[in-house]
Design an enzyme around this catalytic site. Sequence first.
Site, short mmCIF file in Angstrom:
data_model
loop_
_atom_site.label_atom_id
_atom_site.label_comp_id
_atom_site.label_asym_id
_atom_site.label_seq_id
_atom_site.Cartn_x
_atom_site.Cartn_y
_atom_site.Cartn_z
N ARG A 170 0.85 -1.18 0.00
CA ARG A 170 0.00 0.00 0.00
C ARG A 170 0.89 1.23 0.00
O ARG A 170 2.05 1.18 0.43
CB ARG A 170 -0.94 0.01 1.21
N ARG A 174 -2.32 10.99 2.15
CA ARG A 174 -3.00 11.80 3.16
C ARG A 174 -3.60 13.02 2.51
O ARG A 174 -2.89 13.77 1.85
CB ARG A 174 -1.99 12.27 4.20
N ARG A 280 19.44 9.00 0.26
CA ARG A 280 19.08 10.13 1.12
C ARG A 280 20.31 10.67 1.82
O ARG A 280 21.35 10.02 1.88
CB ARG A 280 18.00 9.73 2.13
N GLU A 300 23.49 8.03 2.21
CA GLU A 300 23.18 6.60 2.26
C GLU A 300 23.09 6.03 0.85
O GLU A 300 22.43 6.59 -0.02
CB GLU A 300 21.84 6.36 2.97
N TYR A 348 12.36 -7.64 10.03
CA TYR A 348 12.64 -6.22 10.28
C TYR A 348 11.78 -5.73 11.44
O TYR A 348 10.56 -5.95 11.45
CB TYR A 348 12.38 -5.37 9.03
N ASP A 350 10.79 -2.32 13.93
CA ASP A 350 10.94 -0.97 14.47
C ASP A 350 11.34 -1.12 15.94
O ASP A 350 11.11 -2.18 16.55
CB ASP A 350 9.63 -0.19 14.36
#
Length: 368
Positions: A170, A174, A280, A300, A348, A350
């Site tokens: 997805r 916003r 970035r 990076e 992975y 967080d």
Amino acid sequence: MYDYLIVGSGLYGAMFAYEAKKRGKKCLVIDKRNHIGGNIYCENIEGINVHKYGAHIFHTSDKKIWDYINTFAEFNNYINSPVAIYKDELYNLPFNMNTFSKLWGIKTPAEAKKIIADQIADLNITEPKNLEEQALSLVGKDVYQKLIKGYTEKQWERDCKDLPAFIIKRLPLRFTFDNNYFNDRYQGIPIGGYTKIIEKMLDGIDVLTDTDYFEWIKDSNNAASIKKTLFTGPIDQFYNYCYGVLEYRSVRFETEVLDTDNYQGNAVVNYTDREVPYTRIIEHKHFEFGKQPKTVISREYSSEWKLGDEPYYTINDDKNNSLFAKYRELADKEENVIFGGRLGNYKYYDMDKVIAAVFEAIAKEFGE
């Protein structure tokens, strides 16, 4: 004699050691690197806490986890609001009304929704065959071409047409003027950096850095001195890659001290044009609203991973997941070894999810 040998001093290992010590257990923590903290380690350069292994922004909606991590550090009110640069254009992320206004010169959510819906309808993609079609079917051509395509191709070093559709499930859009990247209730950066959190967790616990587990354990005296092991290294390496090697993506950092007080005006700036080689630039001082006379930036570069490189991102496709399942089967038979963390669980995480996973592991281990 140690109750637990903990392999890896990242957040998972350090928190497990802290909680085990609280329960009266004696722990030894070892780490192959020359410092504690795993990938959340911060190095002080020019008075700036540099996120040595990439930007780490703590965010969670779980009050228990937020309250817990705040016992180890005071957090500031940093809000992650990245900026994207495409050629000579600058856009706000995540995709929101500021982004759409800049793209199309519009003002209202209704206008933005119509443009995106019309672009998606024109493409007439019913069953996306690859990542490019998947992204186009979710956001239309403009957002895809300027803000997704180049960045994604640099991340994976492959054309989007050659990447599977499932990588992007997805793409949140916003329709408010809100540049806060995360939706979580709590967010911030520990004042003074993450290393201080790990130091507090490991206070009073024996720690050995520059110590490779596979060399250390060969010494029979060492092996005899431990009852149980928590292993947060790569699970396939633990089993000597007997079923094959699990795959990762890696990241290379170019860190530089600049003789200016403010290089880019934001902590995180993504470069979404494929021609720019890095993905970035992180300007570390902005995580803590620094006013130092100099600044430190890290470029990076996403890179292919090979055995021996630093593993960063798990590649959870069918091939690797089925390979991990075989290793997991071996792990489930272990009586005196617990596997944890990103590398131990090939997943992975967080940071808040790491804490939740340790809470779960501690409850299981101590029957709570």
